[in-house]
Design a protein around this motif. Structure first.
Motif, PDB file in Angstrom:
ATOM      1  N   HIS A 196      80.002  31.118 -16.202  1.00 42.46           N
ATOM      2  CA  HIS A 196      79.175  31.124 -17.416  1.00 42.46           C
ATOM      3  C   HIS A 196      78.909  32.543 -17.907  1.00 42.46           C
ATOM      4  O   HIS A 196      77.921  32.788 -18.608  1.00 42.46           O
ATOM      5  CB  HIS A 196      77.840  30.410 -17.155  1.00 42.46           C
TER       6      HIS A 196
ATOM      7  N   SER B 111      79.030  36.092 -19.983  1.00 42.44           N
ATOM      8  CA  SER B 111      78.931  36.368 -21.417  1.00 42.44           C
ATOM      9  C   SER B 111      80.288  36.259 -22.109  1.00 42.44           C
ATOM     10  O   SER B 111      81.293  36.769 -21.617  1.00 42.44           O
ATOM     11  CB  SER B 111      78.368  37.767 -21.632  1.00 42.44           C
ATOM     12  N   GLN B 112      80.283  35.609 -23.249  1.00 43.49           N
ATOM     13  CA  GLN B 112      81.479  35.520 -24.089  1.00 43.49           C
ATOM     14  C   GLN B 112      81.452  36.547 -25.218  1.00 43.49           C
ATOM     15  O   GLN B 112      82.330  36.546 -26.081  1.00 43.49           O
ATOM     16  CB  GLN B 112      81.597  34.106 -24.657  1.00 43.49           C
TER      17      GLN B 112
ATOM     18  N   ASP C 125      72.568  38.306 -12.549  1.00 46.31           N
ATOM     19  CA  ASP C 125      72.533  36.947 -13.098  1.00 46.31           C
ATOM     20  C   ASP C 125      71.237  36.297 -12.643  1.00 46.31           C
ATOM     21  O   ASP C 125      70.812  36.439 -11.487  1.00 46.31           O
ATOM     22  CB  ASP C 125      73.731  36.125 -12.601  1.00 46.31           C
TER      23      ASP C 125
ATOM     24  N   ARG D 298      72.605  28.528 -18.698  1.00 44.21           N
ATOM     25  CA  ARG D 298      73.978  29.040 -18.678  1.00 44.21           C
ATOM     26  C   ARG D 298      74.596  29.039 -20.077  1.00 44.21           C
ATOM     27  O   ARG D 298      75.418  29.917 -20.392  1.00 44.21           O
ATOM     28  CB  ARG D 298      74.805  28.233 -17.683  1.00 44.21           C
ATOM     29  N   HIS D 299      74.192  28.095 -20.906  1.00 46.43           N
ATOM     30  CA  HIS D 299      74.611  28.125 -22.312  1.00 46.43           C
ATOM     31  C   HIS D 299      74.113  29.413 -22.961  1.00 46.43           C
ATOM     32  O   HIS D 299      74.873  30.110 -23.657  1.00 46.43           O
ATOM     33  CB  HIS D 299      74.058  26.909 -23.045  1.00 46.43           C
TER      34      HIS D 299
ATOM     35  N   HIS E  80      73.229  32.149 -21.480  1.00 44.64           N
ATOM     36  CA  HIS E  80      73.829  33.319 -20.846  1.00 44.64           C
ATOM     37  C   HIS E  80      75.198  33.640 -21.453  1.00 44.64           C
ATOM     38  O   HIS E  80      75.573  34.816 -21.567  1.00 44.64           O
ATOM     39  CB  HIS E  80      73.976  33.091 -19.343  1.00 44.64           C
ATOM     40  N   GLN E  81      75.925  32.622 -21.828  1.00 48.53           N
ATOM     41  CA  GLN E  81      77.248  32.831 -22.415  1.00 48.53           C
ATOM     42  C   GLN E  81      77.186  33.397 -23.827  1.00 48.53           C
ATOM     43  O   GLN E  81      78.173  33.918 -24.326  1.00 48.53           O
ATOM     44  CB  GLN E  81      78.025  31.510 -22.436  1.00 48.53           C
ATOM     45  N   ARG E  82      76.024  33.292 -24.464  1.00 42.34           N
ATOM     46  CA  ARG E  82      75.897  33.657 -25.876  1.00 42.34           C
ATOM     47  C   ARG E  82      74.764  34.657 -26.090  1.00 42.34           C
ATOM     48  O   ARG E  82      73.795  34.367 -26.800  1.00 42.34           O
ATOM     49  CB  ARG E  82      75.680  32.391 -26.710  1.00 42.34           C
TER      50      ARG E  82
END
Length: 389
Positions: free
Chosen positions: A91, A93-94, A364, A19-20, A22-24
């Protein structure tokens, strides 16, 4: 399902890693933060032989087993896609306009999970080369560049394996097939130049719009009239760009599309017919046309012995009834093909259950299957290079 107990024990850690990532999401070869995260985890596990900067941001790490033996390669891709995410998950994408819509965050996590277990146990001979690859989604392909930069020779890799998540397949189902499993992909570009003018006086023009329409129609006959109907071939026109207003005949038009083949002779036939069709249509409509074909990834071809072995290992992890060894080959493409051209190995799909398809903004990765994939990679090593073998 016989997931390795130790891997099941740190499943929550794997979910957090995934998930880390996935966010980046990062695109193409620019997987700098992803590669740094991978290296940080590998060092935490106790791996000291880590080489970075391969194919710009690729990473290869080596785990030494107990005693001399061969080296097996395990590959995961790291890059994301230029898609705006719509999952709405915490989580998500950012990074606007980028997301992990193909599960590469999950692939990286599964290989990290296997790395953690293999480093702790080292229940194998020889070595494991962990290959974390950028730019699978975009040409020329990180897999190709890593092979060209000599990873197979430098790390002594003798066989190589990869997994890809597959939504729509049952959770934990492994599927593969010996021989071709994914297609070769080429891209064609057609630039048409005519003579523009007023839409009310088309007789004073050489209309590239009409020429483009004729070319698109004729291109459809390659599959329907120049190729055996029972063989696999796709030729798709995917873009036409021309014009600026309803009363202007434009000067130029652009046509673009994709070619998917398995056999080199079919690929060459398509290239030849495109050249003939474009030249003929250009002459018929009185325009000039330039055809450019970009040869992309070759067909992904599994080696029979390694595919059979991988299927046996998959059966140990998920159960024999959860392994399909006659999967219908896909018209999608994959740059793992370059690694399979360099060394024997196999490419498998791992089902993650129902949900949006790959490359969909609502996709996802299913974290529940990460321990399954990690267990597969780990058991593959232990079975290929056993201590008592």
């Amino acid at each position: 399902m016989a997931i390795i107990n130790r891997i099941a024990g740190f499943a929550d850690d794997m979910t957090a890693w995934r998930r880390h990532l996935h966010q980046r999401p990062e695109l193409g070869f620019d997987c700098h933060e992803t590669a740094a995260f991978v290296v940080e985890r590998l060092r935490e596990f106790g791996i000291t032989q880590i080489e970075t900067g391969i194919a710009k941001t690729g990473v290869v790490a080596v785990i030494e087993g107990q005693g001399p033996g061969p080296t097996i390669g395990l590959r995961a891709d790291m890059d994301a896609l230029p898609i705006h995410e719509t999952t709405g998950v915490p989580h998500a994408s950012q990074t606007p306009g980028a997301m992990h819509a193909c599960g590469h965050d999950g692939h990286t996590t599964m290989l990290l999970g296997a790395a953690r277990y293999l480093t702790e146990t080292r229940n194998f001979k020889g070595r494991v080369a962990l290959i974390f690859q950028p730019s699978e989604e975009a040409g020329p392909g990180g897999g190709r560049i890593m092979v060209e930069e000599g990873i197979m020779e430098r790390f002594g890799i003798e066989q190589v394996y990869a997994l890809h998540t597959m939504p729509g397949d049952a959770e934990g189902l492994f599927s593969t097939t010996p021989g071709p499993i994914m297609a070769a992909v080429d891209t064609f570009h057609i630039d048409i130049t005519g003579q523009g003018g007023h839409g009310a006086f088309p007789h004073h023009t050489r209309d590239p719009v009409v020429a483009a329409a004729g070319m698109v129609q004729a291109i459809q006959t390659i599959v329907s009239r120049n190729h055996h109907a029972l063989q696999d071939l796709v030729v798709s026109v995917t873009q036409i760009h021309t014009g600026s207003a309803e009363n202007i005949v434009p000067e130029t038009a652009y046509v673009n599309g994709t070619i998917r083949t398995f056999a080199p002779e079919v690929q060459q036939m398509v290239h030849t017919r495109l050249e003939e069709i474009i030249a003929g249509q250009a002459a018929a409509y009185g325009v000039e046309a330039a055809l450019r074909i970009e040869t992309g990834y070759p067909a992904t071809v599994n080696h029979a012995d390694q595919t059979g072995f991988a299927a046996e290992v998959a059966g140990e992890v998920s159960g024999a009834d959860m392994v399909q060894t006659d999967r219908q080959r896909e018209m999608g493409a994959e740059d793992f093909a370059f690694m399979l051209n360099a060394r024997p190995g196999a490419y498998l799909f791992l089902g993650q259950g129902e949900g949006p398809s790959l490359h969909h903004p609502g996709f996802d990765f299913n974290d529940a299957v990460a321990p399954v994939g990690a267990s597969f990679f780990a058991r593959l090593v232990e079975r290929a290079q056993p201590l008592n073998g």
